[in-house]
Design an enzyme around this catalytic site. Structure first.
Site, short mmCIF file in Angstrom:
data_model
loop_
_atom_site.label_atom_id
_atom_site.label_comp_id
_atom_site.label_asym_id
_atom_site.label_seq_id
_atom_site.Cartn_x
_atom_site.Cartn_y
_atom_site.Cartn_z
N GLY A 130 0.72 -1.22 0.08
CA GLY A 130 -0.12 0.07 0.10
C GLY A 130 0.61 1.38 -0.08
N GLU B 252 4.00 -6.25 1.97
CA GLU B 252 3.84 -6.83 0.64
C GLU B 252 3.65 -5.64 -0.32
OE1 GLU B 252 0.02 -8.37 1.30
OE2 GLU B 252 0.51 -10.08 2.65
N PRO B 253 4.92 -5.00 -0.20
CA PRO B 253 4.89 -3.95 -1.37
C PRO B 253 4.67 -4.06 -2.85
CG PRO B 253 6.93 -4.36 -0.72
CD PRO B 253 6.33 -5.38 0.16
N GLY B 254 4.06 -3.54 -3.67
CA GLY B 254 3.96 -3.72 -5.13
C GLY B 254 4.15 -2.61 -5.56
N ARG B 255 3.51 -1.78 -5.82
CA ARG B 255 3.72 -0.42 -6.68
C ARG B 255 4.84 0.30 -6.07
NH1 ARG B 255 -1.16 2.50 -7.93
NH2 ARG B 255 -2.16 1.43 -6.39
N ARG C 268 -5.29 1.67 -16.20
CA ARG C 268 -5.46 2.62 -15.25
C ARG C 268 -6.34 3.91 -15.33
NH1 ARG C 268 -2.08 4.33 -11.88
NH2 ARG C 268 -3.40 3.71 -10.12
N TYR D 44 -9.40 3.91 -13.26
CA TYR D 44 -9.57 4.74 -11.98
C TYR D 44 -9.63 6.13 -12.23
CZ TYR D 44 -7.68 0.27 -10.55
OH TYR D 44 -7.30 -1.11 -10.29
N CYS E 269 -12.42 0.40 -29.34
CA CYS E 269 -13.59 1.24 -29.44
C CYS E 269 -14.46 1.32 -28.33
CB CYS E 269 -14.35 0.19 -30.68
SG CYS E 269 -14.47 -1.41 -30.12
N1 LLP Z 1 -1.26 -7.04 -0.46
C1 LLP Z 1 -2.47 -7.14 -0.61
C2 LLP Z 1 -3.21 -7.88 0.14
C3 LLP Z 1 -2.98 -6.46 -1.69
O1 LLP Z 1 -4.37 -6.48 -2.01
C4 LLP Z 1 -2.48 -5.49 -2.40
C5 LLP Z 1 -2.87 -4.88 -3.57
C6 LLP Z 1 -1.10 -5.43 -2.25
C7 LLP Z 1 -0.35 -6.17 -1.13
C8 LLP Z 1 0.06 -4.71 -2.99
O2 LLP Z 1 -0.44 -3.28 -2.55
P1 LLP Z 1 0.65 -2.19 -3.28
O3 LLP Z 1 1.77 -2.07 -2.54
O4 LLP Z 1 0.86 -2.28 -4.58
O5 LLP Z 1 -0.18 -0.74 -3.36
N2 LLP Z 1 -5.10 -2.19 -9.67
C9 LLP Z 1 -4.77 -0.80 -8.52
C10 LLP Z 1 -4.20 -1.56 -7.54
C11 LLP Z 1 -4.80 -2.60 -6.82
C12 LLP Z 1 -4.10 -3.02 -5.62
C13 LLP Z 1 -4.85 -4.52 -5.19
N3 LLP Z 1 -4.02 -4.94 -3.85
C14 LLP Z 1 -3.99 0.11 -9.57
O6 LLP Z 1 -3.98 0.01 -10.44
O7 LLP Z 1 -4.06 1.05 -8.70
#
Ligand code: LLP
Length: 409
Positions: A226, A260-263, A299, A303, A328
């Protein structure tokens, strides 16, 4: 960093995703360093960008993986993530997925409802195994982010409330087939403010203390993902501030911190490169039509998300234009009111911050091939996914069409 997008576009064609692996390593190491001296594990959220080479890159730095499907678990294993660094979350796991995850002997399965727990217990019993689990607690905290990516309120589908969680842990402790070792929360994505996270961590840490008092041995405290990033001019959470907040909330607990970082690891290390097809003007409204579309980068359409778009060509006279793709749908745009010079067929546009939830959310809508992906590392470039072709798209249908025409003959 100075990337020669023109050269890459010529070599690999467009639309194209480009990732800077060195910058991903920097992001990972900054977080790792912030955790220095603390028992911790960074589980990269595969969903943000699930390219195998990118996962392998993070795995080589020591990262674990946070997965939301058995497919993601398998990607992580294939890319070399250690099985005891893999966790499997998600509100709706199928029996087969649970079975496979148990057989693969990953660190733990994260559960999101009582019903799911009972189901997993049955699956584990059938296999004669004891399933290591954590439970996703919903602390009812507003993460102050976009409603579509906010997950920590009771109105969201994720996790269970504190009281249900307590009941679930007591049940799991008594079960022969469940081993509750972790506690989890994730309140939302693209968070720019540490306070909601801190509040949630305090609530969940309190629950963990209660559970420890009940002799439920919580060893893993998972704070989810997050951390927000800068798309425009946002000021976001610093890794040190992040770790300090978690540490403060968990100081009386002897646990390993999982996150759990993604973004935050990949978003700003990725670009989406697209070529201008045409300029058009509808009664004063300027459109730049490009070869990339919502199927490549969803995105903005989904969003209304902002991604900075830059023309590689310099021009003195700039005016506002909507950057739109060939799909389209009126909602097919990459940017609105983007200040751009006059453009011609073949000019390149670079869409920034496209490393997270870019390719991983791409589709084949309108029978469009998904882009190629290229990575840069140590001044070298490598193709990490080739462009799809028409044959790839029809591969799973073609035999049925052939059978159909045979029948008709
Ligand atoms: N852990 C859990 C349980 C999650 O649901 C998520 C993201 C993450 C970790 C990773 O979160 P981050 O660090 O990336 O914020 N498609 C959307 C984002 C959806 C996120 C879903 N869960 C976008 O493009 O903004």
């Amino acid at each position: 960093m100075n990337i020669d997008f023109e050269k890459l576009a010529q070599k690999y064609n467009t639309p194209l995703y480009v990732y800077d692996f060195d910058s991903i390593a920097q992001n990972y190491n900054a977080l790792k360093d912030a955790f220095a001296g603390k028992k911790s594990l960074i589980n990269y959220a595969i969903k943000a960008n699930s390219n195998l080479s990118l996962i392998a890159h993070l795995a080589s730095l020591g990262a674990g993986a946070d997965c939301v499907s058995i497919g993601e678990v398998k990607r992580a294993l294939l890319a070399g993530v250690n099985r005891y660094k893999i966790i499997f979350s998600g509100v709706g796991k199928r029996d087969e997925e649970m079975q496979e995850a148990l057989k693969l002997d990953i660190l733990l399965l994260n559960l999101e409802s009582e019903a799911e727990m009972v189901r997993l217990e049955g699956v584990a019993k059938e296999l004669g195994m004891k399933a290591r689990i954590s439970i996703r607690v919903n602390p009812n905290i507003n993460p102050k982010t976009h409603p579509y990516i906010s997950t920590g309120l009771h109105e969201n589908k994720f996790g269970v409330d504190i009281e249900s969680a307590k009941r679930m842990y007591i049940y799991a402790k008594r079960s022969e087939y469940l081993d509750p070792i972790g506690i989890h929360f994730h309140i939302g994505s693209q968070m720019l403010d540490i306070e909601p996270l801190k509040e949630a961590a305090i609530i969940v840490a309190d629950l963990a203390k209660t559970l420890k008092a009940l002799e439920i041995d919580i060893r893993f405290f998972d704070v989810g993902g997050g951390i927000g990033v800068r798309y425009d001019d946002e000021i976001t959470i610093d890794p040190k501030e992040y770790v300090a907040a978690i540490e403060e909330a968990t100081k009386k607990l002897d646990v390993t911190i999982l996150c759990e970082p993604g973004r935050s690891l990949v978003a700003n290390s990725g670009w989406f490169v697209t070529r201008v097809l045409y300029e058009k003007n509808n009664e004063g409204k300027r459109f730049v039509v490009v070869d990339g579309a919502m199927n490549d980068l969803l995105r903005p359409s989904l969003y209304g998300a902002y991604h900075k778009i830059e023309a590689l060509k310099d021009g003195t006279k700039k005016s506002k234009a909507d950057v739109v793709g060939p799909v389209c749908e009126s909602g097919d745009f990459l940017g609105k009111d983007v200040l751009l010079p006059q453009l011609e067929h073949g000019d390149l546009l670079v869409v920034h911050s496209a490393g997270a939830y870019g390719f991983s959310m791409a589709s084949n809508y309108n029978t469009r091939n998904r882009s190629a992906e290229v990575a840069l590392q140590n001044e070298e470039e490598m193709l990490i996914r080739k462009r799809e072709c028409f044959e790839d798209l029809i591969a799973l249908e073609k035999e049925y069409l052939d059978a159909l025409s045979l029948k008709e003959e």
